[in-house]
Design a protein around this motif. Sequence first.
Motif, PDB file in Angstrom:
ATOM      1  N   MET A 128       0.843  -1.215   0.000  1.00 38.94           N
ATOM      2  CA  MET A 128       0.000   0.000   0.000  1.00 38.94           C
ATOM      3  C   MET A 128       0.870   1.254   0.000  1.00 38.94           C
ATOM      4  N   GLU A 129       1.944   1.260   0.751  1.00 36.57           N
ATOM      5  CA  GLU A 129       2.830   2.425   0.780  1.00 36.57           C
ATOM      6  C   GLU A 129       3.475   2.671  -0.583  1.00 36.57           C
ATOM      7  N   GLU A 130       3.681   1.597  -1.342  1.00 41.50           N
ATOM      8  CA  GLU A 130       4.304   1.726  -2.663  1.00 41.50           C
ATOM      9  C   GLU A 130       3.365   2.330  -3.709  1.00 41.50           C
ATOM     10  N   MET A 131       2.089   2.481  -3.352  1.00 41.91           N
ATOM     11  CA  MET A 131       1.128   3.099  -4.297  1.00 41.91           C
ATOM     12  C   MET A 131       1.571   4.504  -4.665  1.00 41.91           C
ATOM     13  N   LEU A 132       2.197   5.217  -3.731  1.00 44.53           N
ATOM     14  CA  LEU A 132       2.604   6.601  -3.994  1.00 44.53           C
ATOM     15  C   LEU A 132       3.591   6.659  -5.160  1.00 44.53           C
ATOM     16  N   ALA A 133       4.657   5.880  -5.050  1.00 44.18           N
ATOM     17  CA  ALA A 133       5.690   5.914  -6.099  1.00 44.18           C
ATOM     18  C   ALA A 133       5.166   5.349  -7.411  1.00 44.18           C
ATOM     19  N   LYS A 134       4.343   4.302  -7.322  1.00 45.12           N
ATOM     20  CA  LYS A 134       3.812   3.701  -8.552  1.00 45.12           C
ATOM     21  C   LYS A 134       2.907   4.680  -9.293  1.00 45.12           C
ATOM     22  N   ASP A 135       2.146   5.470  -8.527  1.00 42.28           N
ATOM     23  CA  ASP A 135       1.234   6.435  -9.165  1.00 42.28           C
ATOM     24  C   ASP A 135       2.032   7.489  -9.931  1.00 42.28           C
ATOM     25  N   ILE A 136       3.084   7.995  -9.316  1.00 45.23           N
ATOM     26  CA  ILE A 136       3.894   9.021  -9.967  1.00 45.23           C
ATOM     27  C   ILE A 136       4.548   8.457 -11.229  1.00 45.23           C
ATOM     28  N   ALA A 137       5.081   7.243 -11.127  1.00 42.28           N
ATOM     29  CA  ALA A 137       5.721   6.627 -12.303  1.00 42.28           C
ATOM     30  C   ALA A 137       4.707   6.438 -13.432  1.00 42.28           C
ATOM     31  N   GLY A 138       3.507   5.985 -13.073  1.00 41.62           N
ATOM     32  CA  GLY A 138       2.465   5.794 -14.095  1.00 41.62           C
ATOM     33  C   GLY A 138       2.068   7.107 -14.737  1.00 41.62           C
ATOM     34  N   ASN A 139       1.959   8.150 -13.925  1.00 40.03           N
ATOM     35  CA  ASN A 139       1.567   9.469 -14.453  1.00 40.03           C
ATOM     36  C   ASN A 139       2.613   9.992 -15.439  1.00 40.03           C
ATOM     37  N   LYS A 140       3.887   9.776 -15.132  1.00 40.25           N
ATOM     38  CA  LYS A 140       4.939  10.276 -16.034  1.00 40.25           C
ATOM     39  C   LYS A 140       4.907   9.519 -17.358  1.00 40.25           C
ATOM     40  N   ALA A 141       4.584   8.238 -17.307  1.00 45.66           N
ATOM     41  CA  ALA A 141       4.468   7.460 -18.553  1.00 45.66           C
ATOM     42  C   ALA A 141       3.271   7.951 -19.369  1.00 45.66           C
ATOM     43  N   VAL A 142       2.155   8.198 -18.686  1.00 39.18           N
ATOM     44  CA  VAL A 142       0.977   8.759 -19.367  1.00 39.18           C
ATOM     45  C   VAL A 142       1.336  10.101 -19.993  1.00 39.18           C
ATOM     46  N   GLY A 143       2.020  10.928 -19.229  1.00 43.28           N
ATOM     47  CA  GLY A 143       2.416  12.248 -19.725  1.00 43.28           C
ATOM     48  C   GLY A 143       3.238  12.159 -20.994  1.00 43.28           C
ATOM     49  N   ASP A 144       4.190  11.236 -21.018  1.00 48.19           N
ATOM     50  CA  ASP A 144       5.061  11.123 -22.197  1.00 48.19           C
ATOM     51  C   ASP A 144       4.328  10.548 -23.402  1.00 48.19           C
ATOM     52  N   PHE A 145       3.505   9.533 -23.183  1.00 47.69           N
ATOM     53  CA  PHE A 145       2.753   8.972 -24.313  1.00 47.69           C
ATOM     54  C   PHE A 145       1.788  10.002 -24.899  1.00 47.69           C
ATOM     55  N   GLY A 146       1.172  10.787 -23.988  1.00 53.72           N
ATOM     56  CA  GLY A 146       0.237  11.816 -24.479  1.00 53.72           C
ATOM     57  C   GLY A 146       0.954  12.905 -25.249  1.00 53.72           C
ATOM     58  N   ALA A 147       2.086  13.363 -24.711  1.00 52.31           N
ATOM     59  CA  ALA A 147       2.851  14.421 -25.400  1.00 52.31           C
ATOM     60  C   ALA A 147       3.364  13.925 -26.748  1.00 52.31           C
ATOM     61  N   ASP A 148       3.807  12.660 -26.798  1.00 55.90           N
ATOM     62  CA  ASP A 148       4.272  12.094 -28.080  1.00 55.90           C
ATOM     63  C   ASP A 148       3.208  12.224 -29.157  1.00 55.90           C
ATOM     64  N   ASP A 149       1.979  11.808 -28.824  1.00 56.47           N
ATOM     65  CA  ASP A 149       0.946  11.783 -29.869  1.00 56.47           C
ATOM     66  C   ASP A 149       0.511  13.191 -30.259  1.00 56.47           C
ATOM     67  N   ILE A 150       0.363  14.048 -29.265  1.00 54.43           N
ATOM     68  CA  ILE A 150      -0.075  15.429 -29.535  1.00 54.43           C
ATOM     69  C   ILE A 150       0.949  16.144 -30.419  1.00 54.43           C
ATOM     70  N   LEU A 151       2.225  15.927 -30.144  1.00 51.77           N
ATOM     71  CA  LEU A 151       3.263  16.605 -30.947  1.00 51.77           C
ATOM     72  C   LEU A 151       3.445  15.960 -32.317  1.00 51.77           C
ATOM     73  N   THR A 152       3.093  14.703 -32.444  1.00 53.10           N
ATOM     74  CA  THR A 152       3.082  14.087 -33.780  1.00 53.10           C
ATOM     75  C   THR A 152       2.030  14.767 -34.646  1.00 53.10           C
ATOM     76  N   ARG A 153       0.860  15.003 -34.050  1.00 59.80           N
ATOM     77  CA  ARG A 153      -0.221  15.676 -34.793  1.00 59.80           C
ATOM     78  C   ARG A 153       0.149  17.117 -35.155  1.00 59.80           C
ATOM     79  N   SER A 154       0.945  17.774 -34.292  1.00 62.30           N
ATOM     80  CA  SER A 154       1.280  19.197 -34.524  1.00 62.30           C
ATOM     81  C   SER A 154       2.591  19.363 -35.297  1.00 62.30           C
ATOM     82  N   ASN A 155       3.104  18.232 -35.775  1.00 57.00           N
ATOM     83  CA  ASN A 155       4.420  18.276 -36.451  1.00 57.00           C
ATOM     84  C   ASN A 155       5.481  18.950 -35.575  1.00 57.00           C
ATOM     85  N   LYS A 156       5.418  18.592 -34.285  1.00 57.14           N
ATOM     86  CA  LYS A 156       6.380  19.059 -33.279  1.00 57.14           C
ATOM     87  C   LYS A 156       6.270  20.553 -32.960  1.00 57.14           C
ATOM     88  N   GLN A 157       5.221  21.197 -33.494  1.00 57.75           N
ATOM     89  CA  GLN A 157       5.030  22.626 -33.174  1.00 57.75           C
ATOM     90  C   GLN A 157       4.403  22.759 -31.793  1.00 57.75           C
TER      91      GLN A 157
END
Length: 359
Positions: A128-157
């Motif tokens: 249960m205590e490890e939920m904190l670190a796991k949540d942050i790690a998951g959020n950063k992965a979500v953040g990167d996957f989302g930014a990848d796709d959004i910037l692909t659509r914008s041609n990196k603009q």
Amino acid sequence: MTLEAIKYDEGSLQILDQLLLPFKSEYIDVKDTEGGWNVIKKMQVRGAPAIAIVGCLSLVVELRATHCNSTKELADFIQSKLEYLVTARPTAVNMGNAAKYFTEKVQRLASDDGMSVKNLKKIIMTDMEEMLAKDIAGNKAVGDFGADDILTRSNKQPVCILTHCNTGSLATAGYGTALGVIRSLKNRDALKHVYCTETRPYNQGARLTAYELVYEKMPATLVCDSMAAMLMQRKNISAVVVGADRVVANGDTANKIGTYQLAIVAKHHDVPFYVACPTTAYDSTIANGDSIKIEERPSQEMSSINGVPVAAPGIQCWNPGFDVTPAELITGGIITEHGLFKPHELKDKLGLINGSKKA
Ligand SMILES: CSC[C@H]1O[C@H](OP(=O)(O)O)[C@H](O)[C@@H]1O
């Protein structure tokens, strides 16, 4: 001032009272599951991931002071407390997923004749205590996957993003889900501007997201919920990115009230609409959004702000806390820590990933 919604250290749990933000920063001690249930119910702590983490950590604090005579007694105690915590708020699935996971684990381990009460307690509390670190790690992965796709659509603009409610460090263990995507874009110097809706009636956007964006000096503008259509008509919005309280098997998504209408407007203006959903908010047991229970909040949360009436006395209020966005309106896709998926492929893709993890 701080953005740390949850402070936990060796059995001491404090939550930042979000009803007072952004004007006062006060922490509340949570000493057991009853205290955890109360701060979740009153929305002093809120946000699907934060609800599950605070709920489970409130149980860790209580377990430290609890004596059980057998592993079965301990397992039954943990199961009953988790079932109680789930009742605080019904729409977000994260607490329910955590309750299911820990109940299965503790009952399975308790049936092992070689397991001691002390060891079983330590295993569950550590997990249960490890939920904190796991949540942050998951959020950063979500953040990167989302930014990848959004910037692909914008041609990196650099891009302009519209977001709804609060999905940042105040809704999670840190970094955030939809706001995590925005942080990832900022970290790549690819964030031109953020628009955040005020998100009536609890004002998560005006009070919490605006607070996070100003705190981190991000280029941001607050808009009323009613301005979203004109914003997409007149401003160059690259994408709408929102969080999730429960994504079900077909991709239908329960999220803060107002999300559904943003998706309709985004569709009309051909703006890609993304849901940021760490799999802690995924519920494969429900086939589609028709079966998601929608929490209704007290009328006075809508008819007054900080105790000041803003509606005619005596008027009836309808105050659903969430709505359901059909999968076909989630045109950008569902961003998980395992990647970005189209709604119709989500169940199979996550099934393959979970299957490979078990293999
Ligand atoms: C990280 S997603 C948080 C999710 O929870 C919020 O609801 P509430 O403030 O009522 O807990 C909102 O739906 C967000 O998208």
